[in-house]
Design an enzyme around this catalytic site. Sequence first.
Site, PDB file in Angstrom:
ATOM      1  N   ARG A 157       9.747   1.299  -6.954  1.00  0.00           N
ATOM      2  CA  ARG A 157      10.149   1.153  -8.341  1.00  0.00           C
ATOM      3  C   ARG A 157      11.602   1.599  -8.494  1.00  0.00           C
ATOM      4  O   ARG A 157      12.089   2.449  -7.748  1.00  0.00           O
ATOM      5  CB  ARG A 157       9.261   1.992  -9.265  1.00  0.00           C
ATOM      6  CG  ARG A 157       7.772   1.661  -9.184  1.00  0.00           C
ATOM      7  CD  ARG A 157       6.954   2.610 -10.037  1.00  0.00           C
ATOM      8  NE  ARG A 157       5.519   2.304 -10.003  1.00  0.00           N
ATOM      9  CZ  ARG A 157       4.663   2.837  -9.148  1.00  0.00           C
ATOM     10  NH1 ARG A 157       5.081   3.721  -8.238  1.00  0.00           N
ATOM     11  NH2 ARG A 157       3.381   2.506  -9.183  1.00  0.00           N
ATOM     12  N   HIS A 278       0.156   1.757  -5.713  1.00  0.00           N
ATOM     13  CA  HIS A 278      -0.808   1.460  -6.763  1.00  0.00           C
ATOM     14  C   HIS A 278      -2.057   2.318  -6.576  1.00  0.00           C
ATOM     15  O   HIS A 278      -2.593   2.408  -5.467  1.00  0.00           O
ATOM     16  CB  HIS A 278      -1.219  -0.014  -6.715  1.00  0.00           C
ATOM     17  CG  HIS A 278      -0.165  -0.947  -7.218  1.00  0.00           C
ATOM     18  ND1 HIS A 278      -0.120  -2.288  -6.874  1.00  0.00           N
ATOM     19  CD2 HIS A 278       0.893  -0.741  -8.039  1.00  0.00           C
ATOM     20  CE1 HIS A 278       0.903  -2.857  -7.462  1.00  0.00           C
ATOM     21  NE2 HIS A 278       1.530  -1.949  -8.187  1.00  0.00           N
ATOM     22  N   TYR A 287      -0.616 -10.071  -7.234  1.00  0.00           N
ATOM     23  CA  TYR A 287       0.305 -10.761  -6.332  1.00  0.00           C
ATOM     24  C   TYR A 287      -0.388 -11.856  -5.538  1.00  0.00           C
ATOM     25  O   TYR A 287       0.265 -12.795  -5.079  1.00  0.00           O
ATOM     26  CB  TYR A 287       0.988  -9.751  -5.410  1.00  0.00           C
ATOM     27  CG  TYR A 287       1.806  -8.750  -6.196  1.00  0.00           C
ATOM     28  CD1 TYR A 287       2.948  -9.153  -6.873  1.00  0.00           C
ATOM     29  CD2 TYR A 287       1.403  -7.426  -6.316  1.00  0.00           C
ATOM     30  CE1 TYR A 287       3.678  -8.257  -7.641  1.00  0.00           C
ATOM     31  CE2 TYR A 287       2.134  -6.526  -7.075  1.00  0.00           C
ATOM     32  CZ  TYR A 287       3.267  -6.955  -7.734  1.00  0.00           C
ATOM     33  OH  TYR A 287       3.979  -6.070  -8.503  1.00  0.00           O
TER      34      TYR A 287
END
Length: 306
Positions: A157, A278, A287
């Site tokens: 991130r 995650h 995804y």
Amino acid sequence: MSPPDEVPEDLLAAFEEHLVIEKGRSVHTARAYLGDVRALAGHLALSGVGTLADVRLADLRSWLGAQGSGGAARSTVSRRAAAARTFFRWATRTGHVASDPSLRLVAPGRDKHLPAVLRQDQAGTLMSLAAVASDDADPVHVRNRAMLELLYASGMRVGELTGLDVDDVDLDARTARVLGKGNKQRVVPFGEPAADALVSWRDTARPLLATPDSGPALFLGRRGRRVDQRQVRSALHALLSHLPDTPDMAPHGLRHSAATHLLEGGADLRTVQELLGHSSLATTQIYTHVSVERLRTAYQQAHPRA
């Protein structure tokens, strides 16, 4: 107890401490939740609810319904419902209210739009453009190349990227130690192109920007302070503007692209989940939908009987 539109600041401060320290939520999430609680309190006051102890499930549903009618996105309504549930669960546990009115509060599901991603060739072109831009020896351009290479290589991130310290990166092992959501640490790998860009930044360009106040921050701005997320976004937007037929995106788009390309290359879902940090495999599964959608589009464009 005070009327809902006058929730005591000390109560909100205690709730904020619970969010950040006990729940491990980010400062941004805590700030958003506090704003949601204040907005809820205002709605309850206008509805004639006397105190927090008087709040009922119907009042909370009315509040969420007003959000939807006012044009709020489903994701926003979902977050506000989560804020209300978290607040009343905490308020009940700590004795500020006798019972939790939010137990059966359900928000509308989030919009299931697929994230924008780059094709693999587009990602390669973006990184090549960043490398060319860094040839002018401007330390900021060298930094931009290193940041974008690392974002795409690791899938981290942007907040994790800006939080990196010099010692968090092991160039020999080609790994970075990142602090993710909930203050959970994980180690992510990266490849040779990112390692080369990081060496150029760390050994050649960073010393040109570093000041006594820079501290251990890996990536710095022109004034020697730790780089912020806005600067990363600006760097990416500037490069993407030079690439025709390439979607404009925030840095999070590089995370989406990395995950999609890993799955397209044969990586298993659990590996991608661990790489991205995650907590739930369901989050990573989006995804697979991206990959299938791209396959469907290519099929429809190429097959004579599509």
